[in-house]
Design a protein around this motif. Sequence first.
Motif, mmCIF file in Angstrom:
data_model
loop_
_atom_site.group_PDB
_atom_site.id
_atom_site.type_symbol
_atom_site.label_atom_id
_atom_site.label_comp_id
_atom_site.label_asym_id
_atom_site.label_seq_id
_atom_site.Cartn_x
_atom_site.Cartn_y
_atom_site.Cartn_z
ATOM 1 N N LEU A 1 0.809 -1.146 0.097
ATOM 2 C CA LEU A 1 -0.007 0.092 -0.023
ATOM 3 C C LEU A 1 0.850 1.147 0.024
ATOM 4 O O LEU A 1 0.488 2.265 -0.686
ATOM 5 C CB LEU A 1 -0.982 0.014 1.227
ATOM 6 N N LEU B 1 -3.399 7.403 6.460
ATOM 7 C CA LEU B 1 -2.979 5.992 6.415
ATOM 8 C C LEU B 1 -2.733 5.483 7.633
ATOM 9 O O LEU B 1 -2.022 6.122 8.516
ATOM 10 C CB LEU B 1 -1.761 5.744 5.588
ATOM 11 N N LEU C 1 -6.937 3.793 -5.536
ATOM 12 C CA LEU C 1 -6.216 5.152 -4.825
ATOM 13 C C LEU C 1 -6.530 6.329 -5.899
ATOM 14 O O LEU C 1 -6.947 7.283 -5.828
ATOM 15 C CB LEU C 1 -5.001 4.914 -4.452
ATOM 16 N N VAL D 1 -8.282 11.476 1.549
ATOM 17 C CA VAL D 1 -8.647 10.360 1.123
ATOM 18 C C VAL D 1 -7.730 9.365 2.295
ATOM 19 O O VAL D 1 -6.445 9.695 2.616
ATOM 20 C CB VAL D 1 -7.630 9.875 -0.293
ATOM 21 N N ALA E 1 -7.081 5.362 4.149
ATOM 22 C CA ALA E 1 -6.782 4.220 3.740
ATOM 23 C C ALA E 1 -6.505 3.442 5.227
ATOM 24 O O ALA E 1 -5.817 3.907 6.093
ATOM 25 C CB ALA E 1 -5.788 3.850 2.873
ATOM 26 N N ILE F 1 -10.528 1.920 1.461
ATOM 27 C CA ILE F 1 -10.030 3.522 1.007
ATOM 28 C C ILE F 1 -11.440 4.053 0.592
ATOM 29 O O ILE F 1 -12.266 3.819 0.002
ATOM 30 C CB ILE F 1 -9.213 2.993 -0.325
ATOM 31 N N ASP G 1 -12.884 8.036 0.166
ATOM 32 C CA ASP G 1 -12.715 9.474 -0.202
ATOM 33 C C ASP G 1 -14.004 10.382 0.175
ATOM 34 O O ASP G 1 -14.883 9.544 0.235
ATOM 35 C CB ASP G 1 -12.440 9.552 -1.903
#
Length: 701
Positions: free
Chosen positions: A543, A563, A587, A600, A602, A615, A617
């Motif tokens: 990732l 993240l 992504l 965004v 994750a 993930i 958004d």
Amino acid sequence: MGYGRAVSWAQVIPGLPRMKSVFFRRFAKTRSGDSKGDTCATWQQGDAIHSQIAHLGFACRWAAYNYGLCRKAAPQAPPESYKKRRKPEAIAVMITTCATLAPADPAVELVLAICGLLIGLLIWVRRYRDMPGYRLFAFSLVGMFWWLLTMGFEISAPVADCKVFWARAAWPGIVVTATSWAMFLYENALSRRLPVRLRVLGLIVAPAVISAMALTNPLHQMFYGPGTVMTSGGDRLSMSYDHETLFYISVGYIYVLIVTSISIATAATLQAAPILRRFYVKLLLVTMAPIVANLCYLIGGMTLFAADPTSFAFSFSLVAVMWLIADGRWIDSSAMGRDLLFYTSSDPILIVTEDGTVKEFNPEARAVFGAEAAHKGGLAWDLPDAGPALRAIADGTRRAEETLIERGSRSYAPRIYPLHFRPRNARVGWVVVLADVTAQRNAARTMQEAAERAQAADLAKTNFLATVSHELRTPLTVIRGVLKLLQANAKNLPPEQIDQLLARAVRNSETLAVLVNDLLDLQRIESGDLNLRCDAVDLGATLDEAIAGLQGEIDQKSILMGLRRPESPIILRGDAKRVKQVLTNILSNAIKFSTDGGAVSAWFEMGDGFVDVVIRDRGIGIPEGAEEKVFGRFTQVDDSETRSARGSGLGLHISRRIMRELDGDISYTSVLGKGSVFRMRLPLQADAGLSQAKLNAHEPA
């Protein structure tokens, strides 16, 4: 066998009533217990009236002797002069007496009526020459006709010798009837053909032998013995036969044939298909009638018109077969075929009268509408889901071709055929067939869906070509412009501008490379040539690599990337390159459809044997019902020319196909205007050893 009426004498021999009164007064006295001497005087009184009916003197004395009323001595032979003068008349009297029927006798009337039926049946059955055993059935009719005809003559005969003669003459018909009936059942019910030798033996040799034994009885007295005498049963004269050895042998042969017939009928009943078994039950009952009647006669003394009812029972069997033929349910193979179609049809079939009353349901109709709704005597118009439509079609207010009946998960097209009665051509009802068109409708629906898919594929291909041409043209135009600019003004441009131009050309060349790679991957997937490696994959590190590869896009749109990494590595089995490709696609879409300055996120979520890469958004979102477009080939949710984000429409389609090859999947949830959440699920390696406690499953801040 052996029955007659005294009253018929007066009809046969003129002048007899006067003598008859004298004779039967003596006869009555003897029956009441008087000595036979008085009766013996009866034949002597025949000479007293010889002047009036001279040729009957000897006949009357001989009749009294044959009655068994006097056994002292046989009547004296007539004088020689009497023989010479009266012999032609005596022969004529005997022929007339033996060969005369008494049509006023109810028993003879019944015999003649049955003979007429047998002639009609013999003519009728010629319509069914193709049925197995046709000739044998015709032989049984001829034999039965002869048997009954001789029985009629025996009943009518007033003289003992005539009765015995006709009883002996009946045996050819008896043997032929029983033999041909058994052979007919064998060929018709069991569908097997008898050898020719067996036919000859049963229909020629056996009747000839038994007939010879019976007809030559006066020579050997081993068929009917000397104890055969005439008796009186009420107002009817009959014979009491003294049966001897040859008679019992003949009767035993007949019983063997009858028992064989019953065995054949029983075997046919047991072997028949359930739908045809009731026809063979009728056959069995019809075959058992003669032996039941004969046993009732032998054991219980049951008679019909003071006669053995066996011949009448055989006649009943043949006439019953005639009824079965006329009813079209047994011998008529075409009618049996129609019945078979009716009872085994996979379509519901109803027989309805003019007023809508149901006369017959086939099993499929009962299964479709249920036992409560599908019963005889109910109204077809009351059937659930079908009644109103059937009534409208019958009334002519709706066309059957335009009607479709839905019952459960099945679809039926009604077909109504009127039943007309000839010759008036009056309508007496309908045959209603509900043709099951479920398969056709499903096939039509499938074809329509296939056509729609083909149309959609064609449209997608058109859109794809437009998209690919646009996606190819745009970066190629940029690259071409940069190269031309550098070619023309490279010496005059400052180094910083040259670097910017080259960087722009590189980015567009990478876009071209992604598009070409997507097309190649799609081709490999479609042809089954996508080769996947099976290596240990560190999902967290993969990732990170995917995010790093998109850093330029993240910086360009000022995306806040969040993240949450696991405390321990997540190791799974898979193709690291393809996993990274899928993560990059997801992504990239999240960044592409986010507004400038958006976020965004994750993170990882552990399940039972799998791990989800989530993930999220906060972009424009996806409308409901757009999943086929999201994961379709060459499709995009917004396929208008003014869409803000460009792409080939292959990324997520290829990503889902790759994930399924890796025993995983991709799914999403979305709210239009608020963003989307994509989940990439992968199976964990068996020895990964991660627990939920070591994995932060919450969205990063």
